[in-house]
Design a protein around this motif. Structure first.
Motif, PDB file in Angstrom:
ATOM      1  N   SER A   1       0.841  -1.206   0.000  1.00 51.01           N
ATOM      2  CA  SER A   1       0.000   0.000   0.000  1.00 51.01           C
ATOM      3  C   SER A   1       0.870   1.247   0.000  1.00 51.01           C
ATOM      4  CB  SER A   1      -0.906   0.033   1.222  1.00 51.01           C
ATOM      5  OG  SER A   1      -1.502  -1.224   1.405  1.00 51.01           O
ATOM      6  N   ILE A   2       1.956   1.194   0.758  1.00 50.33           N
ATOM      7  CA  ILE A   2       2.856   2.355   0.774  1.00 50.33           C
ATOM      8  C   ILE A   2       3.414   2.579  -0.626  1.00 50.33           C
ATOM      9  CG2 ILE A   2       4.942   3.324   1.766  1.00 50.33           C
ATOM     10  CD1 ILE A   2       3.090   2.965   3.955  1.00 50.33           C
ATOM     11  N   PHE A   3       3.751   1.469  -1.274  1.00 49.10           N
ATOM     12  CA  PHE A   3       4.276   1.584  -2.638  1.00 49.10           C
ATOM     13  C   PHE A   3       3.272   2.324  -3.524  1.00 49.10           C
ATOM     14  CE2 PHE A   3       4.676  -0.084  -6.952  1.00 49.10           C
ATOM     15  CZ  PHE A   3       6.030   0.031  -7.185  1.00 49.10           C
ATOM     16  N   PHE A   4       2.011   1.879  -3.494  1.00 50.83           N
ATOM     17  CA  PHE A   4       1.023   2.526  -4.362  1.00 50.83           C
ATOM     18  C   PHE A   4       0.720   3.950  -3.919  1.00 50.83           C
ATOM     19  CE2 PHE A   4       0.043  -1.677  -6.120  1.00 50.83           C
ATOM     20  CZ  PHE A   4       0.004  -1.327  -7.452  1.00 50.83           C
ATOM     21  N   LEU A   5       0.689   4.144  -2.610  1.00 57.67           N
ATOM     22  CA  LEU A   5       0.419   5.502  -2.138  1.00 57.67           C
ATOM     23  C   LEU A   5       1.474   6.474  -2.670  1.00 57.67           C
ATOM     24  CD1 LEU A   5      -0.803   5.027   1.533  1.00 57.67           C
ATOM     25  CD2 LEU A   5      -2.080   5.894  -0.434  1.00 57.67           C
ATOM     26  N   SER A   6       2.729   6.018  -2.720  1.00 58.41           N
ATOM     27  CA  SER A   6       3.774   6.910  -3.236  1.00 58.41           C
ATOM     28  C   SER A   6       3.492   7.297  -4.679  1.00 58.41           C
ATOM     29  CB  SER A   6       5.149   6.235  -3.160  1.00 58.41           C
ATOM     30  OG  SER A   6       5.347   5.642  -1.916  1.00 58.41           O
ATOM     31  N   VAL A   7       3.142   6.295  -5.483  1.00 58.16           N
ATOM     32  CA  VAL A   7       2.909   6.592  -6.894  1.00 58.16           C
ATOM     33  C   VAL A   7       1.663   7.459  -7.051  1.00 58.16           C
ATOM     34  CG1 VAL A   7       2.687   5.583  -9.188  1.00 58.16           C
ATOM     35  CG2 VAL A   7       3.976   4.376  -7.436  1.00 58.16           C
ATOM     36  N   ILE A   8       0.639   7.164  -6.253  1.00 60.35           N
ATOM     37  CA  ILE A   8      -0.585   7.963  -6.345  1.00 60.35           C
ATOM     38  C   ILE A   8      -0.308   9.403  -5.901  1.00 60.35           C
ATOM     39  CG2 ILE A   8      -2.884   8.261  -5.346  1.00 60.35           C
ATOM     40  CD1 ILE A   8      -3.034   5.155  -5.304  1.00 60.35           C
ATOM     41  N   ALA A   9       0.520   9.539  -4.869  1.00 60.82           N
ATOM     42  CA  ALA A   9       0.861  10.891  -4.416  1.00 60.82           C
ATOM     43  C   ALA A   9       1.517  11.675  -5.543  1.00 60.82           C
ATOM     44  CB  ALA A   9       1.802  10.813  -3.210  1.00 60.82           C
ATOM     45  N   ILE A  10       2.394  11.028  -6.271  1.00 58.87           N
ATOM     46  CA  ILE A  10       3.042  11.720  -7.385  1.00 58.87           C
ATOM     47  C   ILE A  10       2.004  12.047  -8.464  1.00 58.87           C
ATOM     48  CG2 ILE A  10       4.747  11.486  -9.219  1.00 58.87           C
ATOM     49  CD1 ILE A  10       6.487  11.314  -7.018  1.00 58.87           C
ATOM     50  N   TYR A  11       1.107  11.110  -8.711  1.00 56.73           N
ATOM     51  CA  TYR A  11       0.056  11.376  -9.705  1.00 56.73           C
ATOM     52  C   TYR A  11      -0.719  12.632  -9.313  1.00 56.73           C
ATOM     53  CZ  TYR A  11      -3.501  10.604 -13.184  1.00 56.73           C
ATOM     54  OH  TYR A  11      -4.306  10.757 -14.278  1.00 56.73           O
ATOM     55  N   LEU A  12      -1.072  12.692  -8.039  1.00 56.38           N
ATOM     56  CA  LEU A  12      -1.848  13.845  -7.581  1.00 56.38           C
ATOM     57  C   LEU A  12      -1.027  15.132  -7.649  1.00 56.38           C
ATOM     58  CD1 LEU A  12      -3.804  12.273  -4.606  1.00 56.38           C
ATOM     59  CD2 LEU A  12      -4.682  12.988  -6.840  1.00 56.38           C
ATOM     60  N   ALA A  13       0.280  15.002  -7.356  1.00 61.83           N
ATOM     61  CA  ALA A  13       1.125  16.200  -7.400  1.00 61.83           C
ATOM     62  C   ALA A  13       1.122  16.813  -8.802  1.00 61.83           C
ATOM     63  CB  ALA A  13       2.545  15.846  -6.974  1.00 61.83           C
ATOM     64  N   TYR A  14       1.002  15.973  -9.793  1.00 59.12           N
ATOM     65  CA  TYR A  14       1.021  16.479 -11.176  1.00 59.12           C
ATOM     66  C   TYR A  14      -0.379  16.630 -11.760  1.00 59.12           C
ATOM     67  CZ  TYR A  14       6.060  15.732 -11.308  1.00 59.12           C
ATOM     68  OH  TYR A  14       7.393  15.789 -11.072  1.00 59.12           O
ATOM     69  N   ARG A  15      -1.388  16.492 -10.936  1.00 55.51           N
ATOM     70  CA  ARG A  15      -2.753  16.443 -11.467  1.00 55.51           C
ATOM     71  C   ARG A  15      -3.084  17.687 -12.272  1.00 55.51           C
ATOM     72  NH1 ARG A  15      -7.766  17.685  -9.369  1.00 55.51           N
ATOM     73  NH2 ARG A  15      -9.448  16.533 -10.387  1.00 55.51           N
TER      74      ARG A  15
END
Ligand code: HEA
Ligand code: HEA
Ligand code: CUA
Ligand SMILES: [Cu+2]
Lengths: 542, 306, 188
Positions: free
Chosen positions: C28-42
């Motif tokens: 979950s931490i792994f995916f949260l990191s990638v999702i966080a980056i996705y959101l940062a560039y949203r």
């Protein structure tokens, strides 16, 4: 198959002996494999550091060319963090945790062996870069965009990504294994309130690993995509280089406590035994580690005070960084209180433990000065930071590891290390260490940036740099004494009894080294010090 | 107003004293314990003490108080430095604005009004100077310890730093973020001088090159004939450069060559032009083969460009 | 010493199940990191996302993945021949979902959107691709359990079913988040 049994195999079957090491799934053997790997990489990383020091001994030297220098400091830092500290700590954890909780092995022995081989393979992959066109050269935290293809043209950073990715997978699996072992395999009576503090620290460390390493894996994947599919995560043209820093340090800061907590655990075993007193404030020792673990996920941007964050962000991360001093102080004070009123035997293990307390204290205090934002603006990215990190990592963790090595050596090998050579090792290390790293504080304050392959003459940096180089040589010699001591001990006959130090935790309740299944009979546990209770039936722990 | 470095030094002194006090206290107790409770013949079995709640509370609260003090001091200094750059109108002087462009591995300074300088920055004494920091390639960091703390220079982002010099003088510094193979020779130097002197310097930097004469004039032809012009701008000759190499219009007036690696004189200039990679391997300045006569002329030309 | 715990009835008391839960937490931490980056560039990617993503179509495929969680639960409830059939149904649903993903990729690539084209391509392909890889791993695990149980009867411990099932639910849950972030996010 334990070391003792391995050693007993006749000579002509030496080949088989190595095959046994390849196939072993016994937690003690896997632990020893981890430890040997860590020591081997320590020698390599240390030799790299010696080259750095020789190059910096005087201004404008040409011992190595600039690009090689960059590869060497990158590999030195990366090796020490990922291939020395982590394997050594996990090695001790592997060997000791099942023994200390009265189990016969870890929860998943085969998976355990796999973790080790992944770590070793990752390390070899990283080092393969040297012959594959150049080692990674962007520092141990590989800041983008320097670590992108445009900034670092060799395949070094790719090996960094692959090697650390593989080793990291091994570390994650290892943490799962240790966590499940501690959760489920404790022997009857071994409640969480009675776990040896080393086991507590391993438990908290495992949680930290599971929370931090996956973020690093994700960052590595993204960097890899940037380099090979032309993705734009961190490239500075669309992508934001600071995001790499955020994700890296979200991992990187917990990582430094992953390297510190097991060391605290070692100290919490050694100090009480050689003080002849039970640990002071057991619950605060366990609780403070949990507090450190929580806080360590909210301090990462203290590595980024100079990148231009908002004032509010800077203040937030400064406060949470300072707060970590509180639970860490609780540990220091409890160790002191444990020694106070005791009967202190200054074995080499205890010398290193005391050295740890003093040296880690210095590193911790400089850490707090770094957490003060304006001070960090001055000294970040200077040798002051290099001094801080070596005081906590070498003066801290490495001293603790040496303490642990002297303490558990008889248990692991059935033999003793020479205390006389050990003392020489300790004083050589203590003096060499301070000679190397104390002047670096001053260098940083004077304006010497880190990661420079040389520096101009006449700006007042010569003396400190020379002292540091001499200190590094002393450190190297001291390390040689240690290696010699170990080799000499291994050639001698086994002589260590089950409980040579008059200690209290379960690993001392079985032979040295322990049999394959660790214990002949289930040990009885009624307190955190089962062997104390056995030796002092009149005065058992509550 | 004072240089932020002074504010930080004051803070560091206090925080350092607190840290030193804690260090002395703790090691003092440690050493005393070691001495007093060392193993002696006949020492009794120690009392087994599990802990003490009051002590635990005490050594949790005491550090908190020390940290609270540090925190308050920190806020004071941050406010003084004006953590929220760019500067508001809190100063008595209109600040001088300079755009600093950090390149691998040299500095470019652009002033309002078109003056361009490279590698060596002059500032007026007693006037706040506002730096807008931008990166041309990777992350760099602007650090002149005696004037101010650091600021990273991050691609895609403009950071700000305020310099203020109270005393005239030469302030040395360096790029402090590892930026590649010649990070070591990305030195910084700031000359703080009285305002009239600074104004003269700035006027020179804004002007085209001094027309060369004699050998130097021949050197200009060598310069224009060779590949130099594809990178370097030299105002007054038509050489516009490509923006990725230092402006050479007033290179002779600098004290160093190659961003600190050599002291600037004719011999060093000759050595540099003959083989820059020998002194700064990995920098973008290539070895350009010239016959000795041309080289001499070129050196004379470079040194004439004050 | 191990024996005394082996029979612990509680859910987390079984080591394979506990290990899988811990593993899932780290994933979950792994995916949260990638999702966080996705959101940062949203903000930077929203325009391209709106213009190119086919939300309805992907939603239909997502329904298949969501329902495969139910079939997986049925499979884990009865390890054996009956459960095996449910496993295969689960795998089938997962495979169709993956097929949907592939067709979406083909369409986007044909439109010139790739990991190198812009931040949208970079973050979209990374996030959905990493999820896709996890689905693939789950499919392999499901088929492996089904195959071994078919070949060797009861050789597969019930906990293996339990673990695979946990993993599959996790992959499914991640998609709920990813679908919401990437696809439904285009409406906000
Ligand atoms: C074992 C590893 C370890 C440990 C334990 C620590 C501990 C701490 N570190 Fe350190 N740190 C590193 C490893 C570690 N660090 C590394 C490797 C880097 C550099 C990375 C790189 O750039 O390469 C780094 C860099 C680093 C920075 C960034 C510097 C920069 O690059 O600009 C900062 C800034 O805040 C920091 C802070 C701290 C703090 C506040 C602690 C605290 O946890 C310390 C707490 C302990 C004490 C304070 C001592 C005991 C306490 C008492 C006796 C109580 C009383 C004390 C007070 C009231 C102050 N560290
Ligand atoms: C646990 C971690 C650890 C340890 C133990 C060390 C140990 C040492 N480190 Fe390390 N260091 C780091 C972690 C560590 N370091 C990190 C993370 C960085 C940052 C990297 C980066 O910026 O990316 C760093 C950076 C770093 C620098 C800064 C480089 C730069 O910024 O340019 C320097 C410079 O002096 C240095 C020196 C040393 C020295 C002299 C030792 C010594 O203690 C080594 C002692 C060991 C030996 C000497 C080898 C063993 C002995 C033998 C094999 C016998 C042979 C010896 C003789 C014949 C004398 N280190
Ligand atoms: Cu520019 Cu370092
Ligand atoms: Cu940190």
């Amino acid at each position: 198959m334990t070391t003792a049994e391995v050693a007993a195999v006749p000579r002509q079957q030496a080949g088989d002996r190595y095959a046994l090491w390849l196939r072993t799934v016994d937690h003690k053997d896997v632990g020893i494999l981890y430890l040997l790997t860590g020591v081997a990489f320590f020698v390599i990383g240390g030799l790299e550091a010696l080259v750095l020091r020789l190059q910096l001994a005087a201004p404008r030297q040409g011992v190595v060319d600039p690009h090689l220098y960059d590869q060497l400091f990158t590999m030195h830092g990366t090796t020490m963090v990922f291939l020395v500290m982590v394997p050594l700590l996990i090695g001790f954890a592997n060997y000791l945790v099942p023994l200390m909780i009265g189990a016969s092995d870890v929860a998943f022995p085969r998976l355990n062996a796999l973790s080790f081989w992944l770590t070793l393979f990752g390390g070899l992959l990283l080092y393969f870069s040297f012959v594959a066109g150049g080692a990674p050269d962007a520092g141990w935290f590989s800041y983008a965009p320097l670590a992108e293809r445009a900034g670092s043209a060799t395949s070094g950073v790719d090996y960094y990504i692959l090697g650390l990715g593989v080793a990291g997978a091994g570390t994650i699996i290892g943490a799962i294994n240790l966590l499940v072992t501690i959760a489920l395999l404790r022997c009857p009576g071994m409640t969480f309130g009675r776990l040896p503090l080393f086991v507590w620290m391993v438990l908290v460390t495992s949680v930290l690993i599971l929370g931090a390493y996956p973020a690093f894996s994700a960052a590595l994947v993204m960097l890899f995509l940037d380099r090979h599919l032309g993705a734009h995560f961190f490239d500075g043209a669309g992508g934001d280089p600071l995001l790499w820093q955020h994700v890296f340090w979200f991992f990187g800061h917990p990582e430094v406590y992953i390297m510190a907590l097991p060391a605290f655990g070692i100290i919490s075993e050694v100090v009480p035994v050689f003080s002849g007193k039970r640990i002071f404030g057991y619950r605060f020792m366990a609780g403070s580690a949990v507090a450190i673990a929580f806080l360590s996920f909210s301090v990462w941007a203290h590595h980024m005070f100079a990148v231009g964050l908002s004032t509010a962000e800077n203040i937030f991360f400064a406060v949470s960084s300072m707060l970590i001093a509180v639970p860490t102080g609780v540990k220091i004070f409890n160790w002191l209180a444990t020694m106070w009123g005791g009967r202190i035997r200054f074995t080499v293990a205890m010398l290193f433990a005391v050295g740890f307390i003093a040296m880690f204290l210095i590193g911790g205090l400089t850490g707090v000065t770094l957490a003060v934002v304006p001070i960090d603006w001055q000294v970040t990215d200077s040798y002051y930071v290099v001094a801080h990190l070596h005081y906590v990592l070498f003066g801290g963790t490495m001293f603790a590891l040496f303490a642990g090595a002297y303490y558990w050596w008889p248990k692991m090998t059935g033999r003793f290390l020479s205390e006389r050579l050990g003392r020489a090792h300790f004083w050589g290390t203590f003096i060499g260490f301070n000679l190397t790293f104390l002047p670096m504080h001053w260098l940083g304050v004077q304006g010497m940036p880190r990661r420079v392959y040389t520096y101009p003459a006449g700006v007042g940096w010569e003396g400190s740099n020379l002292a540091a180089t001499i200190g590094a040589l002393v450190l190297g010699l001291a390390t040689l004494v240690f290696l010699f001591n170990a080799a000499r001990s291994l050639r001698g006959a086994p002589s260590a009894p089950a409980d040579p130090w008059d200690a209290w935790t379960l690993e001392w309740a079985t032979t040295s080294p322990p049999p394959t299944h660790n214990f002949e009979a289930a040990p009885a546990v009624r307190s955190a010090r089962p062997l104390w209770d056995r030796k002092h039936p009149d005065l058992p722990d509550r | 107003m004072r240089p932020s470095a002074e504010a930080i030094a004051d803070l560091a002194l206090v925080v350092g004293a607190i840290a030193l006090g804690i260090f002395l206290l703790v090691t003092g107790v440690l050493l005393a314990t070691m001495w007093r409770y060392r193993l002696r013949p006949g020492a009794p079995e120690p009392r087994q003490i599990a802990g003490d709640l009051r002590l635990e509370i005490g050594w949790t609260v005491a550090p908190l108080l020390a940290l609270a003090a540090v925190f308050v001091l920190m806020l004071g200094t941050m406010r003084e430095i004006g953590a929220s750059l760019p500067i508001a109108a809190d100063t008595d002087r209109i600040p001088l604005r300079v755009t600093v462009v950090a390149h691998q591995f040299w500095w470019e300074y652009r002033f309002d009004g078109g003056a361009v300088a490279a590698n060596e920055l002059h500032i007026p004494v007693g006037v706040p100077v506002e730096l807008d920091l931008v990166a041309a390639d990777v992350i760099h960091d602007f650090w002149v310890p005696a004037l101010a703390g650091k600021s990273d220079i991050v691609p895609g982002k403009t950071n700000h730093l305020r310099l203020f010099a109270r005393q005239p003088g030469t302030y040395e510094g360096a790029c402090a973020e590892f930026c590649g193979v010649q990070h070591a020779w990305m030195r910084l130097v700031v000359f703080a001088e009285p305002e009239p002197e600074f104004d003269r310097w700035l006027a020179v930097q804004g002007a085209a090159r001094q027309a060369p004469a004699g050998e130097a004039a021949r050197g200009e032809q060598v310069f224009l004939r060779n590949v130099c012009v594809s990178c370097h701008a030299l105002r007054g000759t038509g050489a516009a450069g490509n923006g990725a190499a230092p402006d050479l219009t007033h290179v002779g007036g600098r004290t160093t060559i190659g961003t600190g690696v050599l002291r600037n004189d004719a011999a060093a200039m000759r050595a540099w032009l003959a083989d820059p990679q020998r002194y700064k391997p990995g920098s973008a300045m290539p070895l350009v083969r010239l016959d000795p006569g041309d080289l001499d002329a070129l050196v004379a030309y470079m040194e004439s460009l004050h | 010493m191990i024996a005394h715990r082996a029979g612990t009835p509680s859910f987390f008391g079984e080591k394979h199940v506990l290990a899988m839960c811990v593993f899932i937490a780290s994933e979950s931490i792994f995916f949260l990191s990638v999702i966080a980056i996705y959101l940062a560039y949203r903000q930077a990617t929203l325009g391209t996302a709106r213009a190119n993503l086919d939300v309805t179509r992907t939603f239909l495929f997502s329904l298949l993945l969501f329902s495969s969680s139910a079939t997986m639960a049925l499979a884990a409830r009865s390890p054996g021949p009956r459960g095996r059939r449910w496993l295969l149904v689960t795998a089938g649903l997962g495979a169709v979902f993956l097929g949907g993903q592939v067709s979406e990729y083909v369409r986007l690539l044909a439109g010139g959107i790739r990991p190198s084209s812009d931040l949208f391509g970079t973050t979209f392909f990374t996030l959905t691709g990493l999820h896709g890889v996890h689905v693939l791993v789950g499919l392999v695990a499901i088929v492996a359990v089904a195959a071994v149980s078919w070949l060797r009867g009861d050789a597969v411990r019930p906990t293996a079913w339990e673990s695979v099932s946990l993993y599959w639910h996790f992959v499914d849950a991640v998609w709920v988040v990813v679908f919401t972030t990437v696809y439904l996010g285009t409406f906000v």
